[in-house]
Design a protein around this motif. Sequence first.
Motif, short mmCIF file in Angstrom:
data_model
loop_
_atom_site.label_atom_id
_atom_site.label_comp_id
_atom_site.label_asym_id
_atom_site.label_seq_id
_atom_site.Cartn_x
_atom_site.Cartn_y
_atom_site.Cartn_z
N GLN A 106 0.83 -1.18 -0.09
CA GLN A 106 -0.01 0.03 0.16
C GLN A 106 0.72 1.13 0.12
O GLN A 106 2.14 1.03 0.14
CB GLN A 106 -0.99 0.02 1.04
N SER A 107 0.18 2.38 -0.08
CA SER A 107 0.94 3.73 -0.34
C SER A 107 1.86 4.23 0.58
O SER A 107 2.66 5.04 0.27
CB SER A 107 -0.03 4.74 -0.89
N GLN A 108 1.69 3.49 1.78
CA GLN A 108 2.79 3.89 2.91
C GLN A 108 4.05 3.30 2.94
O GLN A 108 4.92 3.52 3.37
CB GLN A 108 1.99 4.07 4.22
N ASN A 109 3.83 2.18 2.17
CA ASN A 109 5.27 1.35 1.95
C ASN A 109 5.88 1.16 0.75
O ASN A 109 6.67 0.70 0.43
CB ASN A 109 4.70 -0.15 2.37
N ILE A 110 5.41 2.36 0.04
CA ILE A 110 6.15 2.95 -1.29
C ILE A 110 6.59 4.21 -1.28
O ILE A 110 6.06 5.18 -0.82
CB ILE A 110 5.32 2.82 -2.52
N MET A 111 8.01 4.33 -1.34
CA MET A 111 8.62 5.67 -1.12
C MET A 111 8.84 6.13 -2.65
O MET A 111 9.30 5.43 -3.47
CB MET A 111 9.97 5.47 -0.31
N VAL A 112 8.83 7.47 -2.60
CA VAL A 112 9.08 8.00 -3.94
C VAL A 112 10.35 8.80 -3.74
O VAL A 112 10.51 9.97 -2.94
CB VAL A 112 7.91 9.04 -4.40
N SER A 129 -1.67 -15.48 -3.71
CA SER A 129 -2.30 -14.92 -4.86
C SER A 129 -1.77 -13.42 -5.28
O SER A 129 -1.73 -12.55 -4.27
CB SER A 129 -3.74 -14.80 -4.90
N PRO A 130 -1.41 -13.21 -6.72
CA PRO A 130 -0.88 -11.63 -6.73
C PRO A 130 -2.22 -10.80 -6.80
O PRO A 130 -1.63 -9.49 -6.73
CB PRO A 130 -0.62 -11.97 -8.57
N ALA A 131 -3.25 -11.29 -6.74
CA ALA A 131 -4.39 -10.13 -6.61
C ALA A 131 -4.55 -9.72 -5.15
O ALA A 131 -5.04 -8.42 -5.14
CB ALA A 131 -6.08 -11.06 -6.91
N TYR A 132 -3.84 -10.08 -4.14
CA TYR A 132 -3.98 -9.54 -2.83
C TYR A 132 -3.00 -8.33 -2.92
O TYR A 132 -3.46 -7.30 -2.46
CB TYR A 132 -3.07 -10.59 -1.71
N ASP A 133 -1.98 -8.40 -3.81
CA ASP A 133 -1.21 -7.13 -3.60
C ASP A 133 -1.71 -6.20 -4.67
O ASP A 133 -1.75 -5.07 -4.19
CB ASP A 133 0.31 -7.55 -4.29
N VAL A 134 -2.37 -6.73 -5.57
CA VAL A 134 -3.09 -5.55 -6.52
C VAL A 134 -4.36 -5.08 -5.84
O VAL A 134 -4.39 -3.58 -5.99
CB VAL A 134 -3.42 -6.40 -7.75
N ALA A 135 -5.10 -5.71 -5.12
CA ALA A 135 -6.09 -5.21 -4.26
C ALA A 135 -5.79 -4.11 -3.41
O ALA A 135 -6.09 -3.21 -2.99
CB ALA A 135 -6.84 -6.35 -3.66
N SER A 136 -4.45 -4.44 -2.71
CA SER A 136 -3.94 -3.64 -1.56
C SER A 136 -3.42 -2.45 -2.31
O SER A 136 -3.69 -1.23 -1.46
CB SER A 136 -2.57 -4.20 -1.12
N ILE A 137 -2.88 -2.18 -3.55
CA ILE A 137 -2.55 -0.98 -3.98
C ILE A 137 -3.63 -0.15 -4.90
O ILE A 137 -3.65 1.18 -4.69
CB ILE A 137 -1.21 -0.95 -4.65
N LEU A 138 -4.53 -0.96 -5.45
CA LEU A 138 -5.39 -0.10 -6.48
C LEU A 138 -6.62 -0.18 -5.69
O LEU A 138 -7.37 0.79 -5.94
CB LEU A 138 -5.66 -1.09 -7.58
#
Length: 237
Positions: A106-112, A129-138
């Motif tokens: 999710q967006s707090q675990n991604i640094m810019v 499942s990869p969908a778990y990560d996709v659900a987490s960010i989108l």
Amino acid sequence: GDLSLHSFLRFPHDAGVIEALYRRVLDILVLLHGRASEHVDDCPLLAARIFDYDHLRWETGYFLERFVAGLKKVAVPDRKALDEELHLLAKTVSSFLPVIIHRDFQSQNIMVRQGAPHVIDFQGARMASPAYDVASILWDPYHRIDDTMRERLLSYYIQKMQKETNEFDGTAFRGTLLPCRLQRHMQALGAYAFLAVIKGKKYFLKHVPEALRLLREETASVKKDYPALFELVQTLS
């Protein structure tokens, strides 16, 4: 750096800039879910860390204990029926083809830094499942993405994954998203409640309305299969 994607998005940016940055974030997921996962056997410890039925049921139990009973003080009217549905959900999600997932993407675990995204807090990575990560960010409660942009980003991820691996089935993947979204948002609400009530970090409460809005939307879509969960979520405010 010290600028998270969540903090970056709190300032006004052109929609094109935001979408381009999200695409670069999804490129990281494609690398993780695709090429890295093909070599997971090079790391036996990670290969053995399966996000299995027991972990998934722990997440939904966490939601009931910390959020429903702990924060909202709501009693479950038919616990047996609800447990049967959560059992079905965990069985469903655990049956999906596993890859390496971040598990809290999710967006707090991604640094810019200098305009490029970088991932932190990946010690919880497992096979799931990869969908778990996709659900987490989108469908991230920390930042709501416009529906049309989300669909473009989802299509972008699917197209990139299909290029990365011939075995990726975009249609089948879309079918895994909703169960993973249900699972993820119950986990998130349990975590927000725990951090706010037990750890005293009250600022997490401001993210509850968006996570609950998403969960209401999702349970409404599956109320025929999960009627007890739908009824419970409708009572939460």
